[in-house]
Write a protein that holds these residues in place. Sequence first.
Motif, mmCIF file in Angstrom:
data_model
loop_
_atom_site.group_PDB
_atom_site.id
_atom_site.type_symbol
_atom_site.label_atom_id
_atom_site.label_comp_id
_atom_site.label_asym_id
_atom_site.label_seq_id
_atom_site.Cartn_x
_atom_site.Cartn_y
_atom_site.Cartn_z
ATOM 1 N N GLY A 1 2.620 -61.147 30.653
ATOM 2 C CA GLY A 1 2.564 -62.461 29.991
ATOM 3 C C GLY A 1 1.174 -62.746 29.465
ATOM 4 O O GLY A 1 1.003 -63.210 28.333
ATOM 5 N N ILE A 2 0.169 -62.445 30.306
ATOM 6 C CA ILE A 2 -1.217 -62.681 29.892
ATOM 7 C C ILE A 2 -1.558 -61.769 28.707
ATOM 8 O O ILE A 2 -2.183 -62.207 27.729
ATOM 9 C CB ILE A 2 -2.178 -62.410 31.074
ATOM 10 N N ALA A 3 -1.130 -60.512 28.786
ATOM 11 C CA ALA A 3 -1.446 -59.556 27.703
ATOM 12 C C ALA A 3 -0.858 -60.031 26.378
ATOM 13 O O ALA A 3 -1.542 -60.023 25.339
ATOM 14 C CB ALA A 3 -0.915 -58.174 28.056
ATOM 15 N N MET A 4 0.392 -60.477 26.413
ATOM 16 C CA MET A 4 1.030 -60.931 25.181
ATOM 17 C C MET A 4 0.364 -62.208 24.661
ATOM 18 O O MET A 4 0.210 -62.398 23.452
ATOM 19 C CB MET A 4 2.534 -61.161 25.395
ATOM 20 N N SER A 5 -0.027 -63.072 25.591
ATOM 21 C CA SER A 5 -0.708 -64.306 25.172
ATOM 22 C C SER A 5 -2.041 -63.989 24.509
ATOM 23 O O SER A 5 -2.377 -64.543 23.466
ATOM 24 C CB SER A 5 -0.983 -65.205 26.380
ATOM 25 N N ILE A 6 -2.784 -63.085 25.144
ATOM 26 C CA ILE A 6 -4.084 -62.720 24.590
ATOM 27 C C ILE A 6 -3.893 -62.018 23.241
ATOM 28 O O ILE A 6 -4.639 -62.259 22.279
ATOM 29 C CB ILE A 6 -4.849 -61.800 25.577
ATOM 30 N N ALA A 7 -2.853 -61.182 23.162
ATOM 31 C CA ALA A 7 -2.574 -60.486 21.896
ATOM 32 C C ALA A 7 -2.294 -61.502 20.791
ATOM 33 O O ALA A 7 -2.862 -61.425 19.694
ATOM 34 C CB ALA A 7 -1.397 -59.536 22.070
ATOM 35 N N ALA A 8 -1.420 -62.469 21.092
ATOM 36 C CA ALA A 8 -1.074 -63.477 20.078
ATOM 37 C C ALA A 8 -2.291 -64.322 19.720
ATOM 38 O O ALA A 8 -2.575 -64.558 18.536
ATOM 39 C CB ALA A 8 0.046 -64.366 20.607
ATOM 40 N N LEU A 9 -3.023 -64.724 20.739
ATOM 41 C CA LEU A 9 -4.181 -65.597 20.499
ATOM 42 C C LEU A 9 -5.239 -64.886 19.653
ATOM 43 O O LEU A 9 -5.718 -65.428 18.653
ATOM 44 C CB LEU A 9 -4.776 -66.032 21.841
ATOM 45 N N THR A 10 -5.598 -63.654 20.044
ATOM 46 C CA THR A 10 -6.650 -62.946 19.308
ATOM 47 C C THR A 10 -6.171 -62.554 17.909
ATOM 48 O O THR A 10 -6.946 -62.585 16.961
ATOM 49 C CB THR A 10 -7.130 -61.691 20.061
#
Lengths: 457, 229
Positions: A27-36
Amino acid sequence: MKLRGLSNAVRDDLRRHWRHMGAGGLGIAMSIAALTFFFALGLGVREVLLGQVFSLDRIEVFRPSKDLNLLALKVVLGKDTIDDAMITKLEAIEGVAAVFPKMRLMTPAMASGGESLIGQGMQTELVADGIDPALVSDEIGDAFHDPRTDLPGLDRPCGSGASCPEGLVCAGASQFRMGTCREEIPVIVSQHMVELYNGAFRRAYRLPKVNPNALIGLGLDVRFGASSLRPSGPRVVHERVTLVGFSETAIPLGITMPLGFVQRLNRELGPKGAASGFHSAVIELDSDDTAATVIGSVEKLGLKIRDGGARRAALVMTALLATVSLVGAVILAISALHVMHVFALLGMIRRREIGVMRAVGASRGDVRILFLTEAAVVGTLAGFAGIVISRSVAWLADRGLASAVPDFPFKPESFFSYDPWMIAAALALAVISCVLGALAPSLRATGPDPAEVLSSD
Amino acid sequence: MVIRISGLRKRYAGADTDILRGVDLEVISGDFVSLVGRSGCGKSTLLNIVGGLDTDFKGKAIVDGRDLGSLTDRDLAGYRRRTVGIVFQSYHLLDHLSCAENVALASRFARHGDQSALDERTRATETLELVGLSSSADHQPTRLSGGERQRVALARALFNRPRLLLLDEPTGNLDAATGSEILSLLGDLHAEIGLTILTATHDTAIEAAGGRILTLSEGVLTDKGEDSP
């Protein structure tokens, strides 16, 4: 708790609970991916918009005209130019790195030539302005320079067998009259000119398409003081101009010359006082952040800003980035809640284990540090994974856009800008989210005494 | 004096009465004390308090000069790590760790200054050897018999060379023969190392291991007398 003991415990726990931790980290990885991804897209577009289309680190100022135009009657109520004293005042404003005066050519001009490029000669009215060469020295280099006064043979008659010394051209010579040895005037134009020509203009006149690079070095004969729209003035000066580069600092439709040439032509051919004041000035800022305060100081001096939409573009981009950040923060917060859930679950699964650890000598702090370190490791790995995913998708998007979208003005090589600070911030955000997510479960897991945990097992 | 307890009272949340109603106990260094009594009389509760596992009590519990009621969590963890070794009735071994790793578990939480003359693996093997299980160092606890698990749990309690060993029903989950082996081992450890041992049991065979036998009944202790080992 020693580092070795901590690292052994973390390693064992990650190995044992990788599925749970992986689920939390995903979840964190996907969030960071979307955010960045979206943040990098926003920054990339912002760089193009504010760096090239609407430059905000440079603002152009001018003195608004106070003249009254009553039908055919014009009442002059003051100067609309900027003098040297005002330039000095502008330079003194805090946040101003440099001030570059600009001057419009105040005499008509006609250009002719272009046979070598499009196969037939053209003649056109010409609009021109002059800028300080230092303003474009980074882009154009030394080729765009002010007049040289030390060239031997300057202003010597030429033609009919009399040639000019090296470095000078014979301007204005014809079979009926002698010309004058002149220095070629280096000029720059905007890319818009080429796009305009290659777009509607060449199609309307059935002319060949031109490659911008092939235009560098193109020379045109220019008759300053001459016009096809009105009778020519008492004096016409023949010059030769040479294109030395393209810059968005150049006038959008016309040519831009070094300021010294325009001053000289205005002095020789323009109305009285045409060479004594500047029509605008470009202010280079120390940083984008100082724009608001500099603009305020400039307006106090009675000048106005010609920003070409920069401020609106900056506002739109800032709002866009703020929205992206907000959405990213919400996604990240949801992911942090997911991490909290995962660690709460792990806390329950590991209840007996935690009790045993405390029974053999772990303090509450030790167990919390263990939990939070595991969360930090998960966050770091998830952050890296998110950035890799983001950059991969951005690379694919760039490749797709490069082939699928036709060239357009200011089309960048990449639509994304991954600054090192952004990557560092994304990693920090991933770690902080995981650690915050694991904080409450770690407190809850270490709350009861070991006896309570072990006796209820 | 290793243990000095006076007026110890304990009531579990939701209970109507105290399970310990003013327990007084003194144990000197090298004692082997057995607490006997029926199930649920509070033997394990008393051991948990002495072991620093339960801090919710009234009265005084001073062990090795430390007042357990006033220690911080960090100090209490240090006490459990260095001063006391605890063997639980259901062993509480961690199945994902090998026997040696279970034995050396406390070393993960060691501080600078804790005993660390030898590396933890060597110390774990030596301690397993003490209980006759050095060959099982790399085995998972799930592969061991009940008696062997009890020995691993005992080795874990002895890993940091504690001054006080607490055992909760050490033979409770074992058959008579294995229980007898464990009691014999405890007797040997007491004789060889001079450990102070406090054990809670309802196994009457504990009397064979020797030492003082105290009966906990109605929340108070009564001395049954002392047998010689």
